[in-house]
Design a protein around this motif. Structure first.
Motif, mmCIF file in Angstrom:
data_model
loop_
_atom_site.group_PDB
_atom_site.id
_atom_site.type_symbol
_atom_site.label_atom_id
_atom_site.label_comp_id
_atom_site.label_asym_id
_atom_site.label_seq_id
_atom_site.Cartn_x
_atom_site.Cartn_y
_atom_site.Cartn_z
ATOM 1 N N GLU A 1 108.250 81.607 81.500
ATOM 2 C CA GLU A 1 107.327 80.474 81.609
ATOM 3 C C GLU A 1 106.888 79.971 80.241
ATOM 4 O OE1 GLU A 1 105.183 81.460 85.938
ATOM 5 O OE2 GLU A 1 104.168 81.937 84.047
ATOM 6 N N ILE B 1 108.957 80.432 95.195
ATOM 7 C CA ILE B 1 109.553 79.147 94.831
ATOM 8 C C ILE B 1 109.157 78.740 93.413
ATOM 9 C CG2 ILE B 1 107.722 77.631 95.693
ATOM 10 C CD1 ILE B 1 111.499 77.170 96.250
ATOM 11 N N GLU B 2 107.953 79.138 92.977
ATOM 12 C CA GLU B 2 107.532 78.841 91.608
ATOM 13 C C GLU B 2 108.403 79.587 90.607
ATOM 14 O OE1 GLU B 2 103.874 78.412 94.250
ATOM 15 O OE2 GLU B 2 105.557 79.811 94.069
ATOM 16 N N PHE C 1 111.575 80.457 91.170
ATOM 17 C CA PHE C 1 112.871 79.778 91.190
ATOM 18 C C PHE C 1 112.861 78.537 90.302
ATOM 19 C CE2 PHE C 1 114.111 82.563 94.494
ATOM 20 C CZ PHE C 1 115.467 82.392 94.735
ATOM 21 N N GLU C 2 111.788 77.795 90.333
ATOM 22 C CA GLU C 2 111.703 76.587 89.509
ATOM 23 C C GLU C 2 111.724 76.936 88.023
ATOM 24 O OE1 GLU C 2 108.187 74.964 91.178
ATOM 25 O OE2 GLU C 2 109.253 73.777 92.701
ATOM 26 N N THR C 3 111.095 78.067 87.687
ATOM 27 C CA THR C 3 111.150 78.527 86.293
ATOM 28 C C THR C 3 112.569 78.916 85.915
ATOM 29 O OG1 THR C 3 108.863 79.310 86.364
ATOM 30 C CG2 THR C 3 110.289 80.266 84.677
ATOM 31 N N ARG D 1 115.370 77.855 87.192
ATOM 32 C CA ARG D 1 116.243 76.674 87.139
ATOM 33 C C ARG D 1 116.062 75.912 85.828
ATOM 34 N NH1 ARG D 1 116.215 72.183 91.917
ATOM 35 N NH2 ARG D 1 114.069 71.972 91.190
ATOM 36 N N ARG D 2 114.848 75.929 85.289
ATOM 37 C CA ARG D 2 114.591 75.247 84.015
ATOM 38 C C ARG D 2 115.380 75.868 82.861
ATOM 39 N NH1 ARG D 2 110.789 75.766 79.862
ATOM 40 N NH2 ARG D 2 109.801 77.556 80.866
ATOM 41 N N LEU E 1 115.211 73.995 97.454
ATOM 42 C CA LEU E 1 115.458 73.311 96.180
ATOM 43 C C LEU E 1 116.796 72.577 96.168
ATOM 44 C CD1 LEU E 1 114.184 76.110 93.762
ATOM 45 C CD2 LEU E 1 113.015 73.976 94.349
ATOM 46 N N THR F 1 105.992 81.597 98.411
ATOM 47 C CA THR F 1 105.325 80.967 97.280
ATOM 48 C C THR F 1 104.344 81.970 96.691
ATOM 49 O OG1 THR F 1 103.443 80.093 98.527
ATOM 50 C CG2 THR F 1 105.447 78.729 98.482
#
Length: 686
Positions: free
Chosen positions: A554, A581-582, A584-586, A588-589, A619, A675
């Motif tokens: 992060e 999911i948070e 996963f978003e990290t 993917r970035r 996603l 989540t």
């Protein structure tokens, strides 16, 4: 509202809020501190210390001030507590790798809920004192049972209604509203206090008589302290055992804590609920079953094991708390009695959270706590005091003594065997690790393996010609082996790996590759780099990042990983915050275009493929399950379960055609996306 219902409502609501805030705060900070069972142990230490402070405050208030002055002081504390609402921790408290984790958790909780918690913690003893003032001659001890009933109600409500339906923010705001209501009903109790001329507890002539509700009346500070400390250690040690075998989640914290509180309710409600002749032998039977199960630990089922731990905790706490009630004092020592009980609970928390990790290199507090409880059973059952034991036949006493000796022998032998051949052993905030060497035998070569808590986290064949051979779950045909062995071999690659283990995946590194390894446990980093050679022998450039992978990612600039391996789930104690999911978003970035997330999900009791599948579909990412059965001719490889997630549908189609063991998406059953505010362990139990 008459006086008794008002006091009862205040006690119930105070206890309800007191124990509801515990899983709420645990849910907030668990992802910040690595998601391990030690996070909950540190939280419990704070709660026990704050409870001790609340009982000490109530003891001092009741013993030094007039009723009206007590009401004024407590009103000021309640108003100060309302200033801390809503109870939402500041993200500035997120730790760095250099922070002392337990100390930071204690400071975070003190700054967020310290004052409201103190006001709530004083409720049970203070309301009993105030009830005694308005109802001279009536025993207030049942209010303590009602307090524990409120605690259990909160713990049962949280996993079934609060956690699945409400976000953490909503939970915090609703709890804050409940705190305002509590302040109002507490004020109602204060208004009913008698004027200063009225007698206060400890001075009334009718309180010098027999102990309310009966009892041995042989108790003193030492007995109260020892019994309460034993129950506290058994609670926390059982929680650690269950968390290591299943997952670190508030849902499972509730089970042992609820059992612990139910025993308080039963024992303080009426003496008839506790019998030495029933609960002592039942506890010894459960303990003996646990000891025998150690010989077949790999074949004991999850549900049976959890039920066995729970039953043993119940009967053990019934013994501790039943004997504690039998030793309760006259009313003039009421607040001192509760203060000592809370001191014992805090002492148990300090032992498990601070002393045991510093003194032991393994989780020895569980066998110590159950053996201490067995000693209490023997102490009370083999003595002549108490009406139950006076009728206990001598053969039964001999049988109980033999069971205690047998359990002690088995537990000591198991502890010795677990570390008998260890070449290295260490325990810290994140768990206990040990490194063992195994000698060559038949077709099996000599090897070295790393054990973390109850799980083997990797091994290496020690023969020089085979020490670079991938082992365990990481063979060339496994999901991780396929991605790191044959993906984007035309150029240097950037690879991220969450969870080092013994560094096995580093063996796939090629010259020019950069492997960035994330590991939260410094002891594992030390073991992988000093006791194994996979990292040393790798041709890739190895960079190790020590700290929780999610927090590190992060705070980092995008790493442009071709492959990001998530290998923190082979233990059944799953860090849930790495699958939301948070998270996963990290991840993917940090991926390059067409990059792949490779999740290693081999687990005995949990089907985590459903979690990854639901997050990937949420996603709009493609996913592929890869199951590799154990090869018959290579003893050093295990069956493995992997999930690959990517935006590159063509790549996953090619892998599916070339590897017949793959299946699209794993389990077909859809579950709700996990989540940070919601994660249901029940939905993934096998």
């Amino acid at each position: 509202m008459s006086a008794f219902p008002l006091h009862a409502a205040t006690v119930f609501l105070g206890a309800f809020l007191l124990f509801l805030v515990q899983p709420i705060m645990g849910k907030f900070i668990l992802p910040w501190f690595g998601g391990g069972s030690s996070v909950w142990t540190a939280c419990m230490l704070f709660f026990q210390l704050a409870l001790l402070a609340g009982y000490g405050y109530a003891h001092g208030l009741a013993g030094r001030f007039s009723p009206r002055r007590q009401a004024t002081i407590h009103a000021c504390l309640l108003l100060a507590g309302l200033c801390f609402l809503p109870i939402i921790p500041d993200a500035a408290w997120k730790p760095s790798p250099d922070n002392a984790q337990v100390g930071r958790i204690l400071l975070l909780l003190a700054a967020t809920i310290g004052v409201p918690f103190l006001a709530l913690a004083a409720t049970a003893p203070l309301m009993q004192v105030w009830f005694s003032m308005t109802h001279p001659g009536r025993s207030p001890y049942r209010l303590y049972a009602l307090s524990n009933a409120g605690s259990v109600a909160a713990l049962l409500l949280y996993p079934f209604a609060v956690e699945p339906l409400l976000t953490r923010q909503t939970q915090s705001w609703l709890w804050s509203g409940g705190m305002c209501l509590f302040a109002a009903v507490c004020a109602g109790c204060a208004l009913r206090l008698p004027r200063p001329a009225a007698p206060v507890p400890g001075r009334a002539p009718d309180e010098a008589g027999p102990v309310p509700d009966g009892g041995d009346n042989g108790g003193g500070f030492g007995a109260w302290l020892g019994l309460s400390a034993c129950g506290s250690v058994m609670l926390l040690a059982t929680t650690s055992e269950i968390s290591q075998d299943v997952a670190v989640t508030p849902y499972l914290w509730v089970l042992p804590l609820g059992i612990y509180l139910i025993t308080f309710i039963l024992c303080f409600d009426h003496p008839r609920w506790y019998s030495r002749r029933l609960h002592g032998p039942a506890f010894l039977a459960g303990l003996l079953t646990i000891c025998l199960a150690l010989f077949w630990r790999n074949s004991v089922g999850l549900y049976f094991k959890t039920a066995l731990y729970a039953a043993t905790l119940f009967f053990g706490c019934m013994v501790c708390h039943g004997e504690l009630v039998r030793l309760k004092p006259r009313l003039e020592r009421l607040t001192a009695y509760y203060l000592t009980i809370s001191l014992g609970g805090a002492a148990g928390g300090l032992f498990v959270a601070l002393v045991a990790p510093a003194v032991f290199n393994d989780y020895h507090e569980y066998p110590l706590s159950v053996l201490a409880c067995a000693g209490i059973v023997g102490w009370r059952a083999l003595s002549r005091s108490g009406k139950d034991t006076a009728r206990l036949p001598n053969p039964a006493r001999l049988g109980m003594a033999a069971a205690i000796v047998a359990c002690a022998g088995i537990l000591i032998y198991d502890a010795w065997m677990s570390r008998r051949n260890a070449v290295f052993a260490e325990r810290n905030f994140y768990g206990a690790i040990a490194i063992h060497d195994i000698a060559a035998k038949g077709d099996i070569e000599a090897a070295r393996y790393l054990q973390h808590d109850n799980i083997i986290h990797g091994f290496q064949v020690t023969a020089p010609e085979k020490r670079r051979e991938p082992t365990g779950y990481y063979g060339a045909s496994s999901g991780g082996g396929v991605m790191l062995g044959s993906f984007r071999t035309d150029r240097p690659r950037r690879v991220g790996i969450v969870g080092i283990g013994v560094g096995t995946l580093a063996t796939y590194g090629r010259k020019g590759d950069v492997f960035r390894l994330y590991e939260i446990d410094p002891a594992v980093v030390d073991a992988a780099t000093r006791q194994f050679t996979f990292i040393e022998d790798s041709r890739a450039e190895i960079r190790i990042v020590q700290g929780d992978a999610r927090l590190m990612l992060e705070n980092e600039e995008p790493q442009d990983f071709d492959v990001l391996v998530l290998d923190a789930f082979t233990s059944d104690a799953v860090p849930v915050h790495l699958l939301t999911i948070e998270a996963f978003e990290t991840y993917r970035r940090h991926l390059s275009p067409g990059g792949v997330l490779a999740f290693h999900l081999s687990s005995q009791h949990l089907d985590l493929t459903k979690v990854v599948r639901s997050a990937a579909e949420h996603l709009d990412l493609r996913h592929l399950r890869m199951f590799e059965p154990p090869p018959r001719d290579k003893w050093w490889l295990y069956a493995s379960e992997w999930m690959l997630v990517s935006t590159d549908a063509v790549l996953l189609d090619q892998l599916a055609r070339s590897h017949p063991s793959t299946r699209r998406g794993g389990s077909s059953r859809t579950i709700r996306v996990w989540t940070d505010d919601f994660a249901s362990l029940l939905s993934v139990l096998n």
